[in-house]
Design a protein around this motif. Structure first.
Motif, PDB file in Angstrom:
ATOM      1  N   PRO A   8       0.835  -1.211   0.000  1.00 50.70           N
ATOM      2  CA  PRO A   8       0.000   0.000   0.000  1.00 50.70           C
ATOM      3  C   PRO A   8       0.865   1.254   0.000  1.00 50.70           C
ATOM      4  O   PRO A   8       1.932   1.297   0.613  1.00 50.70           O
ATOM      5  N   ARG A   9       0.383   2.229  -0.726  1.00 53.72           N
ATOM      6  CA  ARG A   9       1.104   3.499  -0.792  1.00 53.72           C
ATOM      7  C   ARG A   9       0.952   4.254   0.526  1.00 53.72           C
ATOM      8  O   ARG A   9      -0.041   4.111   1.224  1.00 53.72           O
ATOM      9  N   THR A  10       1.942   5.057   0.820  1.00 48.48           N
ATOM     10  CA  THR A  10       1.863   5.835   2.045  1.00 48.48           C
ATOM     11  C   THR A  10       0.818   6.927   1.899  1.00 48.48           C
ATOM     12  O   THR A  10       0.605   7.470   0.823  1.00 48.48           O
ATOM     13  N   ARG A  11       0.155   7.242   2.967  1.00 47.66           N
ATOM     14  CA  ARG A  11      -0.900   8.244   2.931  1.00 47.66           C
ATOM     15  C   ARG A  11      -0.372   9.651   3.143  1.00 47.66           C
ATOM     16  O   ARG A  11      -0.963  10.612   2.715  1.00 47.66           O
ATOM     17  N   PHE A  12       0.744   9.773   3.816  1.00 46.36           N
ATOM     18  CA  PHE A  12       1.239  11.088   4.187  1.00 46.36           C
ATOM     19  C   PHE A  12       2.220  11.675   3.185  1.00 46.36           C
ATOM     20  O   PHE A  12       2.559  12.846   3.287  1.00 46.36           O
ATOM     21  N   GLY A  13       2.659  10.902   2.225  1.00 46.40           N
ATOM     22  CA  GLY A  13       3.592  11.423   1.229  1.00 46.40           C
ATOM     23  C   GLY A  13       2.987  12.534   0.398  1.00 46.40           C
ATOM     24  O   GLY A  13       3.624  13.554   0.136  1.00 46.40           O
ATOM     25  N   GLY A  14       1.745  12.359  -0.027  1.00 44.13           N
ATOM     26  CA  GLY A  14       1.075  13.385  -0.815  1.00 44.13           C
ATOM     27  C   GLY A  14       0.756  14.620  -0.008  1.00 44.13           C
ATOM     28  O   GLY A  14       0.800  15.748  -0.517  1.00 44.13           O
ATOM     29  N   ILE A  15       0.437  14.432   1.263  1.00 44.15           N
ATOM     30  CA  ILE A  15       0.138  15.573   2.127  1.00 44.15           C
ATOM     31  C   ILE A  15       1.388  16.421   2.324  1.00 44.15           C
ATOM     32  O   ILE A  15       1.359  17.649   2.188  1.00 44.15           O
ATOM     33  N   ILE A  16       2.490  15.780   2.597  1.00 42.80           N
ATOM     34  CA  ILE A  16       3.744  16.500   2.813  1.00 42.80           C
ATOM     35  C   ILE A  16       4.235  17.132   1.513  1.00 42.80           C
ATOM     36  O   ILE A  16       4.826  18.217   1.527  1.00 42.80           O
ATOM     37  N   ALA A  53      -3.227  19.975  -4.227  1.00 42.61           N
ATOM     38  CA  ALA A  53      -3.686  18.943  -3.296  1.00 42.61           C
ATOM     39  C   ALA A  53      -4.656  17.991  -3.983  1.00 42.61           C
ATOM     40  O   ALA A  53      -4.562  16.767  -3.829  1.00 42.61           O
ATOM     41  N   PHE A  54      -5.596  18.542  -4.759  1.00 42.49           N
ATOM     42  CA  PHE A  54      -6.516  17.688  -5.498  1.00 42.49           C
ATOM     43  C   PHE A  54      -5.771  16.816  -6.501  1.00 42.49           C
ATOM     44  O   PHE A  54      -6.040  15.625  -6.621  1.00 42.49           O
ATOM     45  N   ALA A  55      -4.831  17.406  -7.222  1.00 38.67           N
ATOM     46  CA  ALA A  55      -4.102  16.648  -8.233  1.00 38.67           C
ATOM     47  C   ALA A  55      -3.271  15.523  -7.610  1.00 38.67           C
ATOM     48  O   ALA A  55      -3.272  14.399  -8.103  1.00 38.67           O
ATOM     49  N   VAL A  56      -2.599  15.833  -6.514  1.00 34.74           N
ATOM     50  CA  VAL A  56      -1.757  14.820  -5.867  1.00 34.74           C
ATOM     51  C   VAL A  56      -2.612  13.697  -5.289  1.00 34.74           C
ATOM     52  O   VAL A  56      -2.284  12.514  -5.436  1.00 34.74           O
ATOM     53  N   GLN A  57      -3.711  14.039  -4.655  1.00 35.25           N
ATOM     54  CA  GLN A  57      -4.550  13.006  -4.045  1.00 35.25           C
ATOM     55  C   GLN A  57      -5.317  12.201  -5.090  1.00 35.25           C
ATOM     56  O   GLN A  57      -5.568  11.008  -4.885  1.00 35.25           O
ATOM     57  N   LEU A  58      -5.693  12.815  -6.197  1.00 36.45           N
ATOM     58  CA  LEU A  58      -6.314  12.046  -7.269  1.00 36.45           C
ATOM     59  C   LEU A  58      -5.314  11.110  -7.924  1.00 36.45           C
ATOM     60  O   LEU A  58      -5.655  10.006  -8.347  1.00 36.45           O
ATOM     61  N   ALA A  59      -4.059  11.551  -8.017  1.00 35.59           N
ATOM     62  CA  ALA A  59      -3.034  10.708  -8.618  1.00 35.59           C
ATOM     63  C   ALA A  59      -2.691   9.507  -7.744  1.00 35.59           C
ATOM     64  O   ALA A  59      -2.182   8.504  -8.250  1.00 35.59           O
ATOM     65  N   SER A  60      -2.975   9.597  -6.452  1.00 32.89           N
ATOM     66  CA  SER A  60      -2.655   8.471  -5.569  1.00 32.89           C
ATOM     67  C   SER A  60      -3.545   7.274  -5.844  1.00 32.89           C
ATOM     68  O   SER A  60      -3.157   6.140  -5.581  1.00 32.89           O
ATOM     69  N   GLY A  61      -4.749   7.499  -6.358  1.00 36.14           N
ATOM     70  CA  GLY A  61      -5.623   6.398  -6.733  1.00 36.14           C
ATOM     71  C   GLY A  61      -6.359   5.743  -5.586  1.00 36.14           C
ATOM     72  O   GLY A  61      -6.898   4.656  -5.749  1.00 36.14           O
ATOM     73  N   SER A  63      -9.488   6.037  -2.900  1.00 31.12           N
ATOM     74  CA  SER A  63     -10.701   6.808  -2.636  1.00 31.12           C
ATOM     75  C   SER A  63     -10.991   6.920  -1.142  1.00 31.12           C
ATOM     76  O   SER A  63     -11.650   7.861  -0.711  1.00 31.12           O
ATOM     77  N   GLN A  64     -10.516   5.987  -0.362  1.00 32.43           N
ATOM     78  CA  GLN A  64     -10.795   6.017   1.071  1.00 32.43           C
ATOM     79  C   GLN A  64      -9.966   7.110   1.731  1.00 32.43           C
ATOM     80  O   GLN A  64      -8.757   7.152   1.606  1.00 32.43           O
ATOM     81  N   GLY A  65     -10.658   8.002   2.415  1.00 27.61           N
ATOM     82  CA  GLY A  65      -9.975   9.084   3.114  1.00 27.61           C
ATOM     83  C   GLY A  65      -9.566  10.236   2.221  1.00 27.61           C
ATOM     84  O   GLY A  65      -8.738  11.060   2.614  1.00 27.61           O
ATOM     85  N   PHE A  66     -10.155  10.332   1.026  1.00 26.86           N
ATOM     86  CA  PHE A  66      -9.770  11.373   0.076  1.00 26.86           C
ATOM     87  C   PHE A  66     -10.010  12.765   0.655  1.00 26.86           C
ATOM     88  O   PHE A  66      -9.129  13.629   0.613  1.00 26.86           O
ATOM     89  N   ILE A  67     -11.191  12.991   1.194  1.00 26.50           N
ATOM     90  CA  ILE A  67     -11.532  14.309   1.725  1.00 26.50           C
ATOM     91  C   ILE A  67     -10.625  14.675   2.893  1.00 26.50           C
ATOM     92  O   ILE A  67     -10.173  15.820   3.016  1.00 26.50           O
ATOM     93  N   MET A  68     -10.327  13.714   3.736  1.00 24.37           N
ATOM     94  CA  MET A  68      -9.446  13.972   4.876  1.00 24.37           C
ATOM     95  C   MET A  68      -8.035  14.329   4.404  1.00 24.37           C
ATOM     96  O   MET A  68      -7.421  15.275   4.930  1.00 24.37           O
ATOM     97  N   ARG A  69      -7.522  13.612   3.415  1.00 25.88           N
ATOM     98  CA  ARG A  69      -6.175  13.902   2.916  1.00 25.88           C
ATOM     99  C   ARG A  69      -6.111  15.265   2.238  1.00 25.88           C
ATOM    100  O   ARG A  69      -5.151  16.015   2.432  1.00 25.88           O
ATOM    101  N   VAL A  70      -7.133  15.601   1.457  1.00 21.95           N
ATOM    102  CA  VAL A  70      -7.145  16.913   0.800  1.00 21.95           C
ATOM    103  C   VAL A  70      -7.251  18.022   1.843  1.00 21.95           C
ATOM    104  O   VAL A  70      -6.557  19.037   1.753  1.00 21.95           O
ATOM    105  N   SER A  71      -8.107  17.829   2.835  1.00 20.69           N
ATOM    106  CA  SER A  71      -8.263  18.872   3.851  1.00 20.69           C
ATOM    107  C   SER A  71      -6.994  19.036   4.684  1.00 20.69           C
ATOM    108  O   SER A  71      -6.611  20.165   5.017  1.00 20.69           O
TER     109      SER A  71
END
Length: 96
Positions: A8-16, A53-61, A63-71
């Protein structure tokens, strides 16, 4: 033959990554913008971070937690840009 499972891909890489974009944008605004226009350019930079933020989170592929990661991405970018903007304001206050 079954395809191999990927870790699984890391969740915090896109946020950082968005926070790093915020640092770069805020520093560019602080260096290149006139001091009286920095306050007007910082919301534009935050808008760039919002779309990033939208582009990075959409590129992660994922869907779970999308809104939380973008926010979290946008909130962190806002805090980073606010701190750097305050730093530039204080530097201008004491330099002038």
């Amino acid at each position: 033959m079954a395809s191999p499972e990927f870790p699984p891909r890391t969740r915090f890489g896109g946020i950082i990554a968005v926070w790093v974009i915020a640092v770069v944008v805020a520093l560019a605004i602080g260096v290149f913008a006139e001091p009286e226009w920095r306050g007007a350019w910082l919301p534009v930079g935050l808008g760039v971070c919002f779309f990033a933020a939208f582009a990075v989170q959409l590129a992660s592929g994922r869907s779970q937690g999308f809104i939380m990661r973008v926010s979290l991405s946008v909130l962190g970018a806002m805090v980073v840009m606010g701190l750097l903007g305050a730093g530039f304001a204080l530097a201008e206050l004491f330099a002038g």
